[in-house]
Scaffold this motif. Structure first.
Motif, PDB file in Angstrom:
ATOM      1  N   ILE A 170      -0.500  -7.001 -10.790  1.00 17.70           N
ATOM      2  CA  ILE A 170      -1.639  -6.152 -10.432  1.00 17.70           C
ATOM      3  C   ILE A 170      -1.225  -5.036  -9.472  1.00 17.70           C
ATOM      4  N   ARG A 171      -0.446  -5.400  -8.435  1.00 15.79           N
ATOM      5  CA  ARG A 171       0.152  -4.459  -7.481  1.00 15.79           C
ATOM      6  C   ARG A 171      -0.826  -3.817  -6.497  1.00 15.79           C
ATOM      7  N   LYS A 172      -2.102  -4.044  -6.640  1.00 16.45           N
ATOM      8  CA  LYS A 172      -3.105  -3.529  -5.714  1.00 16.45           C
ATOM      9  C   LYS A 172      -3.706  -4.696  -4.949  1.00 16.45           C
ATOM     10  N   ALA A 173      -3.701  -4.606  -3.631  1.00 12.29           N
ATOM     11  CA  ALA A 173      -4.123  -5.734  -2.806  1.00 12.29           C
ATOM     12  C   ALA A 173      -5.553  -6.159  -3.090  1.00 12.29           C
ATOM     13  N   ALA A 174      -6.474  -5.202  -3.175  1.00  7.53           N
ATOM     14  CA  ALA A 174      -7.888  -5.536  -3.366  1.00  7.53           C
ATOM     15  C   ALA A 174      -8.094  -6.286  -4.677  1.00  7.53           C
ATOM     16  N   SER A 175      -7.498  -5.792  -5.749  1.00  6.53           N
ATOM     17  CA  SER A 175      -7.645  -6.443  -7.054  1.00  6.53           C
ATOM     18  C   SER A 175      -6.939  -7.797  -7.068  1.00  6.53           C
TER      19      SER A 175
END
Length: 265
Positions: A170-175
């Motif tokens: 995913i690489r995005k913290a929120a997701s």
């Protein structure tokens, strides 16, 4: 690799999430000792009984530690540091495995902190209040405590393998946090709602989920008003194989994904 690990250890020591989890386990250990003492006193059948009691609160670990693995696996993508690290010559597999190994080191530290502090405080409370401390179950309590400690390391390693794989994908913290919540509470749902399913397949899935095994070795699994524990070589072999298979699947998936991704933030 050595410089990378040293830099990541420095990052961990300064990381607010790492410090927060330390504080949560310190506070949790104190509160649990006070609550248990108020309800049943501090009488012990052996000096190792507090370690055995700490194991019964294992579920608490799986609601806290995986969130750190989520942030730790995505921080390099979130802040762009992964680009500089790889550009400096660090291999992608080395980057990921270094992160994973350091997360395992953090897990070991948190388990020592939680189990150790809880036991020390419980024994101190027993001594201060003059509660009796026996020796009759020393061997059994020692074996159970060591078994629970080892299985917690293995299962937390499996949880982190899944969550860090999701972080790389995913690489995005929120997701990734959302995906982590779904994984944690999805495992709870598998254990809680599917164990009584009329479908043989769904019951099999529930019986072989990570959380079912965690609840069994921590003494929290109940079916048909009966507590079910791991018993016999077959149960323990299954309890070890399930997280090992999860780790052996998730690590290669994460490594392959990282190798094929373009590292652009």
């Amino acid at each position: 690799m050595r410089n990378f690990l040293q830099a990541e250890i420095y990052y961990l020591r300064k990381d607010l999430a790492f410090k927060s989890i330390n504080a949560v386990f310190v506070l949790g250990s104190i509160l649990l000792v006070v609550i248990i003492g108020n309800h049943g006193g501090y009488e012990l059948s052996s000096p190792m009984q507090p370690l055995k009691l700490a194991g019964s609160f294992s579920l608490f670990l799986y609601l806290v530690i995986p969130m750190h693995a989520c942030f730790f696996s995505t921080e390099g993508f979130e802040y762009g540091s992964v680009q500089n690290i790889i550009a400096s010559g660090q291999s992608r597999p080395g980057y990921y495995m270094g992160k994973y190994m350091l997360e395992l080191l953090a897990i070991f530290w948190w388990l020592l902190q939680f189990f150790g502090l809880f036991s020390i405080l419980y024994l101190a409370a027993a001594l201060v209040t003059g509660s009796p401390i026996g020796m009759e179950s020393l061997r059994d309590d020692s074996i159970q405590a060591a078994r629970t400690f080892g299985l917690n390391i293995l299962y937390l390693a499996a949880y982190c393998a899944v969550i860090m794989m999701l972080g790389v994908l995913i690489r995005k913290a929120a997701s990734a946090v959302v995906a982590t919540f779904f994984f944690i509470f999805g495992n709870l749902l598998l254990t809680g709602y599917l164990k009584d399913s009329s479908s043989a397949f769904l019951k099999w899935v529930s019986d072989h989920s990570l959380m079912t095994q965690i609840m069994k070795f921590s003494g929290m699994y109940v079916a048909d008003s009966e507590q079910i524990l791991l018993s016999g070589a077959g149960d323990y072999i299954q309890a070890v194989l399930i997280p090992v298979i999860v780790i052996l699947v998730c690590l290669p998936v994460a490594l392959i994904s990282l190798e094929k991704q373009d590292i652009h933030i």
